[in-house]
Design an enzyme around this catalytic site. Structure first.
Site, PDB file in Angstrom:
ATOM      1  N   HIS A   1      52.893  54.095 -19.528  1.00 49.87           N
ATOM      2  CA  HIS A   1      53.111  55.508 -19.165  1.00 49.87           C
ATOM      3  C   HIS A   1      52.473  56.348 -20.277  1.00 49.87           C
ATOM      4  O   HIS A   1      52.813  56.188 -21.451  1.00 49.87           O
ATOM      5  CB  HIS A   1      54.616  55.785 -19.056  1.00 49.87           C
ATOM      6  CG  HIS A   1      54.928  57.166 -18.561  1.00 49.87           C
ATOM      7  ND1 HIS A   1      55.785  57.403 -17.508  1.00 49.87           N
ATOM      8  CD2 HIS A   1      54.489  58.388 -18.952  1.00 49.87           C
ATOM      9  CE1 HIS A   1      55.866  58.715 -17.294  1.00 49.87           C
ATOM     10  NE2 HIS A   1      55.081  59.327 -18.163  1.00 49.87           N
TER      11      HIS A   1
ATOM     12  N   LYS B   1      56.562  47.066 -20.113  1.00 50.40           N
ATOM     13  CA  LYS B   1      56.381  48.460 -19.683  1.00 50.40           C
ATOM     14  C   LYS B   1      56.713  49.339 -20.878  1.00 50.40           C
ATOM     15  O   LYS B   1      57.788  49.200 -21.470  1.00 50.40           O
ATOM     16  CB  LYS B   1      57.298  48.808 -18.512  1.00 50.40           C
ATOM     17  CG  LYS B   1      57.100  50.254 -18.043  1.00 50.40           C
ATOM     18  CD  LYS B   1      57.717  50.518 -16.689  1.00 50.40           C
ATOM     19  CE  LYS B   1      57.291  51.834 -16.061  1.00 50.40           C
ATOM     20  NZ  LYS B   1      57.067  52.959 -16.905  1.00 50.40           N
TER      21      LYS B   1
ATOM     22  N   CYS C   1      61.974  53.344 -21.738  1.00 49.15           N
ATOM     23  CA  CYS C   1      62.979  54.224 -21.123  1.00 49.15           C
ATOM     24  C   CYS C   1      63.233  55.430 -22.029  1.00 49.15           C
ATOM     25  O   CYS C   1      63.562  55.273 -23.208  1.00 49.15           O
ATOM     26  CB  CYS C   1      64.285  53.479 -20.884  1.00 49.15           C
ATOM     27  SG  CYS C   1      65.533  54.565 -20.140  1.00 49.15           S
TER      28      CYS C   1
ATOM     29  N   ASN D   1      50.290  54.555 -15.628  1.00 49.14           N
ATOM     30  CA  ASN D   1      51.513  55.122 -15.065  1.00 49.14           C
ATOM     31  C   ASN D   1      51.693  56.542 -15.605  1.00 49.14           C
ATOM     32  O   ASN D   1      51.365  56.815 -16.751  1.00 49.14           O
ATOM     33  CB  ASN D   1      52.683  54.206 -15.480  1.00 49.14           C
ATOM     34  CG  ASN D   1      54.050  54.675 -14.996  1.00 49.14           C
ATOM     35  OD1 ASN D   1      55.019  54.582 -15.725  1.00 49.14           O
ATOM     36  ND2 ASN D   1      54.144  55.160 -13.791  1.00 49.14           N
ATOM     37  N   GLY D   2      52.206  57.424 -14.739  1.00 48.65           N
ATOM     38  CA  GLY D   2      52.474  58.805 -15.151  1.00 48.65           C
ATOM     39  C   GLY D   2      51.774  59.808 -14.249  1.00 48.65           C
ATOM     40  O   GLY D   2      50.555  59.868 -14.230  1.00 48.65           O
TER      41      GLY D   2
ATOM     42  N   GLY E   1      55.897  55.846  -9.622  1.00 51.61           N
ATOM     43  CA  GLY E   1      57.354  55.913  -9.623  1.00 51.61           C
ATOM     44  C   GLY E   1      57.867  57.013  -8.716  1.00 51.61           C
ATOM     45  O   GLY E   1      57.948  56.867  -7.506  1.00 51.61           O
ATOM     46  N   ARG E   2      58.168  58.176  -9.327  1.00 53.91           N
ATOM     47  CA  ARG E   2      58.821  59.271  -8.585  1.00 53.91           C
ATOM     48  C   ARG E   2      58.071  59.670  -7.318  1.00 53.91           C
ATOM     49  O   ARG E   2      58.676  60.001  -6.305  1.00 53.91           O
ATOM     50  CB  ARG E   2      58.934  60.504  -9.492  1.00 53.91           C
ATOM     51  CG  ARG E   2      59.814  60.286 -10.691  1.00 53.91           C
ATOM     52  CD  ARG E   2      59.736  61.430 -11.679  1.00 53.91           C
ATOM     53  NE  ARG E   2      58.424  61.575 -12.280  1.00 53.91           N
ATOM     54  CZ  ARG E   2      57.985  62.688 -12.862  1.00 53.91           C
ATOM     55  NH1 ARG E   2      58.736  63.763 -12.897  1.00 53.91           N
ATOM     56  NH2 ARG E   2      56.779  62.735 -13.405  1.00 53.91           N
TER      57      ARG E   2
ATOM     58  N   PRO F   1      59.757  50.572 -11.923  1.00 58.60           N
ATOM     59  CA  PRO F   1      61.212  50.366 -11.894  1.00 58.60           C
ATOM     60  C   PRO F   1      61.912  51.677 -12.223  1.00 58.60           C
ATOM     61  O   PRO F   1      61.556  52.335 -13.201  1.00 58.60           O
ATOM     62  CB  PRO F   1      61.440  49.336 -13.005  1.00 58.60           C
ATOM     63  CG  PRO F   1      60.263  49.458 -13.912  1.00 58.60           C
ATOM     64  CD  PRO F   1      59.117  49.971 -13.097  1.00 58.60           C
ATOM     65  N   MET F   2      62.883  52.060 -11.389  1.00 57.41           N
ATOM     66  CA  MET F   2      63.637  53.296 -11.639  1.00 57.41           C
ATOM     67  C   MET F   2      65.119  52.989 -11.461  1.00 57.41           C
ATOM     68  O   MET F   2      65.525  52.496 -10.399  1.00 57.41           O
ATOM     69  CB  MET F   2      63.200  54.399 -10.663  1.00 57.41           C
ATOM     70  CG  MET F   2      61.796  54.897 -10.912  1.00 57.41           C
ATOM     71  SD  MET F   2      61.208  55.996  -9.591  1.00 57.41           S
ATOM     72  CE  MET F   2      60.717  54.800  -8.338  1.00 57.41           C
TER      73      MET F   2
END
Length: 339
Positions: free
Chosen positions: A175, A146, A106, A206-207, A230-231, A21-22
């Protein structure tokens, strides 16, 4: 409370994949675009902000009510007021969601300073109460979390992992950086591996999963049940298909630059684009091109020139020059990480 079954993945024989999610990125239109190029197993919404006056954000809700990706979507919440988190979770369960996800990672200072998102990692007692109440309220849907490996350090990491077990969380997306690390510095995949051993639920690593090859390395290094990207999925929406190809030992299909140019057009054609002021449209597209630049250009020239453009025409002409001049060029399978 016992754990609840997760929605079936696309390919039960392969590790899981998820789009991270971003905020401002993973809206309904972007999920639809990703689905066109090859869906992950699971999607997660941008976070619903939760406080005593909050109502469900209509734009974020659209990702759920208009979900035409063919894949399940988890609804993510961010907040710390327990009655309001419970109220919002119950409300969200009236919709066709795969489950409720709590954001405890976040890294934006304006968020964690309110003791939400990554700020919750400073207070395991609070996490204990939140997870307990939410698990009670969401007892027939998956409850997922998350998080990052800590706030400034990893002092609370194992204590919070034990709370994930105590409250029968169904999926943990982890992450491998602290909140203060933001997106810099090495990802602590060894801590993700420790979490995999310690918690009873599947873990998504994640990461910095920037390519299919990297996904395989991380899966092997951590023993995770899957990866969350993500990115790098913004820069390369083909990544989920490429990960599946790599997992099956198949050669990865190259992506020609002209296909990247088509992807930019697709991002551009959001249902609201026509009614947005030109500056907003330009800003919206540049947000995506910041990520695409990482995968197409090691020198940083495209990024610099793209940021300098003032009009749509200038920007799209630049994209034509970069992506349509040499039709033999392909997207790099292992992008530069220097930018």
């Amino acid at each position: 409370m016992s754990q609840v079954s997760l929605p079936p993945p696309l390919h039960p024989e392969l590790p899981l994949t998820a789009l991270a999610p971003m905020q401002d990125v993973t809206n309904h239109w972007f999920m639809k675009v990703i689905a066109h190029y090859g869906s992950p197993d699971y999607f997660f919404t941008e976070y619903f902000r939760v406080n005593d006056t909050s109502r469900l954000n209509r734009n974020i809700l659209a990702a759920i009510t208009q979900n035409d990706t063919g894949r399940p979507i988890f609804a993510q919440m961010i907040g710390e007021s327990i009655p309001d988190l419970v109220r919002t979770a119950i409300e969200l369960c009236n919709y066709n969601i795969a489950g409720i996800d709590l954001n405890m990672g976040c890294p934006a200072p304006r968020i964690y300073r309110k003791n939400v998102g990554g700020g919750l990692l400073l207070s395991p007692e609070k996490v204990d109460r939140i997870l307990g109440e939410l698990r009670q309220a969401v007892n027939d849907r998956p409850m997922t979390v998350k998080m990052r490996v800590g706030f400034e350090n990893t002092d609370t990491f194992y204590e919070i992992l034990d709370l994930i077990n105590r409250h029968s969380i169904d999926l943990l997306s982890l992450h491998g950086r602290t909140v203060k690390d933001m997106y810099h510095g090495p990802v602590k995949y060894d801590l993700i591996a420790s979490a995999v051993k310690r918690v009873h639920c599947p873990v998504l690593a994640n990461g910095d999963i920037h390519s299919a090859t990297k996904a395989l390395e991380v899966l092997s290094q951590t023993g995770a049940a899957g990866v969350m990207v993500g990115r790098w999925a913004v820069g390369n929406p083909w990544i989920f298909n490429q990960i599946r190809q790599a997992l099956r030992g198949e050669p990865i299909t190259p992506v020609p630059f002209f296909e990247v140019r088509n992807y930019i057009d697709r991002l551009w054609q959001t249902p609201t684009a026509a009614s947005m002021p030109m500056r907003s449209r330009l800003g919206y597209l540049k947000m995506f091109l910041n990520y695409i630049a990482l995968t197409v250009d090691e020198t940083g020239d495209f990024l610099r020139l793209m940021r300098q453009t003032q009009t749509e025409v200038e920007l799209l002409n630049l994209c034509d020059r970069v992506f349509l001049t040499d039709l033999t060029k392909n997207l790099a399978l292992a992008p530069s990480l220097s930018l």
